[in-house]
Structures are given as C-alpha cells and as structure tokens.
Design a protein around this motif. Structure first.
Motif, PDB file in Angstrom:
ATOM      1  N   LYS A  26       0.852  -1.196   0.000  1.00 60.27           N
ATOM      2  CA  LYS A  26       0.000   0.000   0.000  1.00 60.27           C
ATOM      3  C   LYS A  26       0.883   1.241   0.000  1.00 60.27           C
ATOM      4  CE  LYS A  26      -3.420   2.649   2.671  1.00 60.27           C
ATOM      5  NZ  LYS A  26      -4.240   2.728   3.910  1.00 60.27           N
ATOM      6  N   ILE A  27       0.606   2.149  -0.923  1.00 60.30           N
ATOM      7  CA  ILE A  27       1.306   3.431  -0.990  1.00 60.30           C
ATOM      8  C   ILE A  27       0.321   4.534  -0.639  1.00 60.30           C
ATOM      9  CG2 ILE A  27       2.509   5.090  -2.473  1.00 60.30           C
ATOM     10  CD1 ILE A  27       3.558   2.802  -4.130  1.00 60.30           C
ATOM     11  N   THR A  28       0.730   5.410   0.270  1.00 61.25           N
ATOM     12  CA  THR A  28      -0.108   6.548   0.655  1.00 61.25           C
ATOM     13  C   THR A  28       0.563   7.847   0.221  1.00 61.25           C
ATOM     14  OG1 THR A  28      -1.095   5.448   2.559  1.00 61.25           O
ATOM     15  CG2 THR A  28      -1.078   7.852   2.579  1.00 61.25           C
ATOM     16  N   PHE A  29      -0.198   8.693  -0.460  1.00 65.85           N
ATOM     17  CA  PHE A  29       0.283  10.026  -0.833  1.00 65.85           C
ATOM     18  C   PHE A  29      -0.361  11.050   0.094  1.00 65.85           C
ATOM     19  CE2 PHE A  29       1.131   7.658  -4.681  1.00 65.85           C
ATOM     20  CZ  PHE A  29       2.313   8.225  -5.162  1.00 65.85           C
ATOM     21  N   ILE A  30       0.460  11.749   0.858  1.00 61.38           N
ATOM     22  CA  ILE A  30      -0.039  12.848   1.682  1.00 61.38           C
ATOM     23  C   ILE A  30       0.241  14.139   0.918  1.00 61.38           C
ATOM     24  CG2 ILE A  30       0.139  14.031   3.887  1.00 61.38           C
ATOM     25  CD1 ILE A  30       1.080  11.429   5.129  1.00 61.38           C
ATOM     26  N   GLY A  31      -0.821  14.714   0.365  1.00 61.45           N
ATOM     27  CA  GLY A  31      -0.683  15.825  -0.559  1.00 61.45           C
ATOM     28  C   GLY A  31      -0.784  15.299  -1.982  1.00 61.45           C
ATOM     29  N   SER A  52      -6.117   0.357  -6.582  1.00 61.41           N
ATOM     30  CA  SER A  52      -6.742   0.067  -5.290  1.00 61.41           C
ATOM     31  C   SER A  52      -5.729  -0.024  -4.154  1.00 61.41           C
ATOM     32  CB  SER A  52      -7.534  -1.241  -5.367  1.00 61.41           C
ATOM     33  OG  SER A  52      -6.673  -2.323  -5.686  1.00 61.41           O
ATOM     34  N   SER A  53      -4.433  -0.153  -4.494  1.00 66.20           N
ATOM     35  CA  SER A  53      -3.391  -0.242  -3.468  1.00 66.20           C
ATOM     36  C   SER A  53      -2.758   1.123  -3.197  1.00 66.20           C
ATOM     37  CB  SER A  53      -2.299  -1.226  -3.898  1.00 66.20           C
ATOM     38  OG  SER A  53      -1.593  -0.722  -5.022  1.00 66.20           O
ATOM     39  N   ILE A  54      -3.364   2.170  -3.755  1.00 64.50           N
ATOM     40  CA  ILE A  54      -2.872   3.534  -3.556  1.00 64.50           C
ATOM     41  C   ILE A  54      -3.949   4.344  -2.836  1.00 64.50           C
ATOM     42  CG2 ILE A  54      -2.120   5.672  -4.688  1.00 64.50           C
ATOM     43  CD1 ILE A  54      -1.136   3.931  -7.022  1.00 64.50           C
ATOM     44  N   THR A  55      -3.553   5.054  -1.800  1.00 59.38           N
ATOM     45  CA  THR A  55      -4.467   5.937  -1.067  1.00 59.38           C
ATOM     46  C   THR A  55      -3.919   7.350  -1.092  1.00 59.38           C
ATOM     47  OG1 THR A  55      -5.241   4.168   0.407  1.00 59.38           O
ATOM     48  CG2 THR A  55      -5.526   6.436   1.169  1.00 59.38           C
ATOM     49  N   ALA A  56      -4.816   8.316  -1.292  1.00 58.11           N
ATOM     50  CA  ALA A  56      -4.414   9.720  -1.337  1.00 58.11           C
ATOM     51  C   ALA A  56      -5.136  10.509  -0.260  1.00 58.11           C
ATOM     52  CB  ALA A  56      -4.717  10.311  -2.713  1.00 58.11           C
ATOM     53  N   TYR A  57      -4.406  11.441   0.338  1.00 61.35           N
ATOM     54  CA  TYR A  57      -5.007  12.370   1.296  1.00 61.35           C
ATOM     55  C   TYR A  57      -4.603  13.789   0.923  1.00 61.35           C
ATOM     56  CZ  TYR A  57      -5.675  15.363   5.291  1.00 61.35           C
ATOM     57  OH  TYR A  57      -6.035  16.424   6.076  1.00 61.35           O
ATOM     58  N   ASP A  58      -5.551  14.699   1.028  1.00 63.30           N
ATOM     59  CA  ASP A  58      -5.260  16.115   0.812  1.00 63.30           C
ATOM     60  C   ASP A  58      -6.238  16.920   1.660  1.00 63.30           C
ATOM     61  OD1 ASP A  58      -3.656  17.717  -1.718  1.00 63.30           O
ATOM     62  OD2 ASP A  58      -5.194  18.862  -0.654  1.00 63.30           O
ATOM     63  N   ASN A  86      -1.894   0.835   7.716  1.00 60.82           N
ATOM     64  CA  ASN A  86      -1.309  -0.345   7.080  1.00 60.82           C
ATOM     65  C   ASN A  86      -0.503  -0.039   5.815  1.00 60.82           C
ATOM     66  OD1 ASN A  86      -1.420  -2.771   8.453  1.00 60.82           O
ATOM     67  ND2 ASN A  86      -3.601  -3.067   7.993  1.00 60.82           N
ATOM     68  N   SER A  87      -0.077   1.199   5.649  1.00 63.78           N
ATOM     69  CA  SER A  87       0.710   1.565   4.471  1.00 63.78           C
ATOM     70  C   SER A  87       2.181   1.277   4.719  1.00 63.78           C
ATOM     71  CB  SER A  87       0.519   3.057   4.158  1.00 63.78           C
ATOM     72  OG  SER A  87       1.300   3.445   3.054  1.00 63.78           O
ATOM     73  N   VAL A 128      -3.378   1.418  12.124  1.00 60.30           N
ATOM     74  CA  VAL A 128      -2.126   0.694  12.309  1.00 60.30           C
ATOM     75  C   VAL A 128      -1.037   1.392  11.500  1.00 60.30           C
ATOM     76  CG1 VAL A 128      -0.891  -1.458  11.888  1.00 60.30           C
ATOM     77  CG2 VAL A 128      -3.250  -1.521  12.729  1.00 60.30           C
ATOM     78  N   VAL A 129      -0.003   1.849  12.203  1.00 60.40           N
ATOM     79  CA  VAL A 129       1.178   2.382  11.536  1.00 60.40           C
ATOM     80  C   VAL A 129       2.220   1.272  11.553  1.00 60.40           C
ATOM     81  CG1 VAL A 129       2.963   4.154  11.527  1.00 60.40           C
ATOM     82  CG2 VAL A 129       0.660   4.722  12.293  1.00 60.40           C
ATOM     83  N   ARG A 130       2.533   0.762  10.391  1.00 57.36           N
ATOM     84  CA  ARG A 130       3.412  -0.403  10.297  1.00 57.36           C
ATOM     85  C   ARG A 130       4.833  -0.076  10.754  1.00 57.36           C
ATOM     86  NH1 ARG A 130       1.975  -3.700   4.819  1.00 57.36           N
ATOM     87  NH2 ARG A 130       4.101  -4.397   5.222  1.00 57.36           N
ATOM     88  N   ASP A 131       5.457  -1.032  11.428  1.00 62.15           N
ATOM     89  CA  ASP A 131       6.842  -0.859  11.863  1.00 62.15           C
ATOM     90  C   ASP A 131       7.797  -0.788  10.677  1.00 62.15           C
ATOM     91  OD1 ASP A 131       6.204  -0.818  14.553  1.00 62.15           O
ATOM     92  OD2 ASP A 131       6.404  -3.005  14.776  1.00 62.15           O
ATOM     93  N   ASP A 132       7.397  -1.430   9.565  1.00 54.90           N
ATOM     94  CA  ASP A 132       8.276  -1.441   8.391  1.00 54.90           C
ATOM     95  C   ASP A 132       7.932  -0.334   7.396  1.00 54.90           C
ATOM     96  OD1 ASP A 132       5.862  -2.405   7.446  1.00 54.90           O
ATOM     97  OD2 ASP A 132       6.751  -4.035   6.270  1.00 54.90           O
ATOM     98  N   ALA A 133       7.085   0.614   7.804  1.00 54.67           N
ATOM     99  CA  ALA A 133       6.693   1.697   6.901  1.00 54.67           C
ATOM    100  C   ALA A 133       7.895   2.558   6.530  1.00 54.67           C
ATOM    101  CB  ALA A 133       5.607   2.563   7.542  1.00 54.67           C
TER     102      ALA A 133
END
Length: 306
Positions: A26-31, A52-58, A86-87, A128-133
């Motif tokens: 999962k890849i998350t884009f902040i902005g 579907s494995s990409i999430t965006a926040y703005d 989970n990203s 959940v903030v993954r330890d391997d993020a």
C-alpha cells in the motif's frame, strides 16, 4: 569511493511483490500536488501499482475529487491516520511549511497504533502504523533528521525530483537512512522514483542540497534562457510561434547531441564557433557580460538558500 549510483526508467518490475505484482502493498500520498501526481500517474500507467493499493489524502476536497476522476480506483482518505493505515510507503508531497503538521498527525497515529493490541482491529477509527513503513519525501529543503525526529519513524528516504518529472523526463537525486533501509527496499524505492525519469542515489544527503541548485531549480534557469532567446527572435522579426519552435528544438537538440556524443561542452561549443564568425561574436558578448559567472553565482545562491 563512488557515492553515486544512477539508473534510468525501469522497463520491468523486478522489485514487485510476487503476490499482487505491486512494488509496495500500500502506498499513501499525503498531498496530491503536481509532484505527487507525477509519481502517482506512471505507477498506474506502467502497471507498477494497482489503483486500489494507492491511497491519497489532501486537505482540499476538490483536490481529492480530481484524483478520483483522473485515477479511477485510487482510494481517498479524510484524515492522515486513515490514509497511512497499514501503508508500507508513505509519500510526503506537501509544501515545506505544512511538514510539521503532517509530522504531528503521524505521531498521533503511531501512538494510537501502539495502543491497539490487535493490529486488525479498526474499530473506533483505530489505525495501524506499520513498523516497516518507509517515509519517502519529495519536499524541498527538509533533511532526513527532521523526519526522524518529527515522526518517530525510522525508515526515511529523501528525494529531490524536478519539474520535468511531470512528463516522465525528470531527474531525481535521493538518499535514505543507511542502517534501516536495506538493498531490497532501496531497489523498491528506486523503482518508484524511476517511474517518472532518471534517478541518482547518493549516500551523503548533502548532495541532495547541492542537486537542488542544479537539477531541482535548474529548469527555471533553462526557461529563463529560453524566454530571452524567444524574445530576441521576436525582436528581430520572427513570429512568437516560430521563434519558440526554433528555441525549443535548439535546446532539445543540443542537449541530445551533448548526451549522445559524450563530448565536453567546451569541445562542442568550439565545434560551432568559427574564428571571427557570427557565433564568435555572440560568445564574446556573453563572456563580456559574465554569463558563466552569473550562472555559477545563481547556482551557489540557490545552494546557500537550500
């Protein structure tokens, strides 16, 4: 020791996951500004990451609506904790003045995550903030140490792409925390960054600040030269359209020629310059106007500012 490694756009997804052929689960884009979209678009078009494995926040609802329209299937989130749930790759694509706000949201999400004993429990907005993020920044001027202290995440990659990345012709200089990101994860990050151009990996983060003054801000210098040449052509009598075409292809062809021949620029310049000729007259005026000195002073001023 060679502190640099260079790669070009990937044609195969060697770093992808065997389960779903995504680079990251999962890849998350902040902005979701221009640089985030420059990265997001080729990830999908080159089949490196499923939408579907990409999430965006703005912070802008209009910006998120635009993402949903341009990239069907990409998930959107209404908060940073929801977005990074989970990203395993979190992309910082915000303005430098907004970095601290994002840091605080990630810290809050991590505290909530640590207080949740069941990692699959999403009740009451749990995240959940993954330890391997891995945190990947495309923000100018913010050092890796800032992310380590501000987010309490330990796996940080910092990059400096440039404007041509928006058309897949960028050059990105990047570095990462050496002890927490191994060769496999570097390869995965590199695949992401390769999707919109060429990459140069540097072990010493200081080279990123140096690259800001050459490749990061460099397109502006080229555009200023372009503008001056076009204006001169119009002044001489060309239509703006014709002058623009001449200048565009002169700069493009000259760059390609330099890259393909591999010759030193001075050798190439001399090959165009005949004794007492028209080009020699033009070069004389450029040298008399301290063209080289102004360019170097501009690059140093940019570096000092970074």
């Amino acid at each position: 020791t060679n502190h640099f490694s260079t790669t070009t756009t990937a044609t195969t997804n060697d770093a992808s996951s065997s389960k779903n052929e995504n680079i990251f689960s999962k890849i998350t884009f902040i902005g979701t500004g221009k640089m985030s979209q420059a990265m997001l678009s080729p990830l999908i078009s080159q089949n490196l990451q499923t939408p579907s494995s990409i999430t965006a926040y703005d912070v802008s609802d209009a910006a998120l609506s635009k993402v949903e329209t341009l990239y069907p299937g990409v998930q959107t989130a209404t908060s940073i904790p929801e977005a990074i749930h989970n990203s395993n790759l979190i992309v910082y694509g915000v303005k430098p003045q907004n970095v601290e706000m994002v840091h605080s949201e990630i810290r809050r999400a991590k505290l909530e995550s640590q207080g949740n004993n069941n990692e699959d429990d999403e009740n009451e907005g749990g995240c959940v903030v993954r330890d391997d993020a891995i945190l990947l920044s495309v923000v100018a001027g913010i050092p890796i140490s800032n992310y380590l202290l501000g987010t309490s995440l330990t796996r940080i990659a910092r990059s400096m792409p440039n404007t041509p990345a928006q058309i897949g012709a960028g050059i990105t200089v990047w570095s990462c925390t050496p002890t927490t990101i191994d060769a496999h994860d570097r390869k995965r990050i590199n695949t992401v960054l390769n999707s919109f151009g060429k990459t140069v990996f540097v072990e010493d983060e200081n080279f990123i600040d140096m690259s800001t003054s050459i490749s990061g801000s460099g397109p502006a210098y080229v555009f200023l030269l372009m503008e001056a040449m076009v204006d001169a052509g119009v002044h001489m009598g060309f239509s703006r359209e014709t002058a623009t075409t001449l200048v565009h292809h002169t700069l493009l062809g000259s760059t390609k020629f330099a890259m393909e021949t591999g010759e030193h620029p001075a050798v190439l310049r001399n090959s165009v310059t005949s004794p007492a000729g028209t080009t020699a007259s033009a070069i004389y005026e450029l040298e008399n106007g301290k063209f080289r000195t102004v360019i170097k002073d501009a690059i140093w001023a940019c570096y000092r500012r970074s």
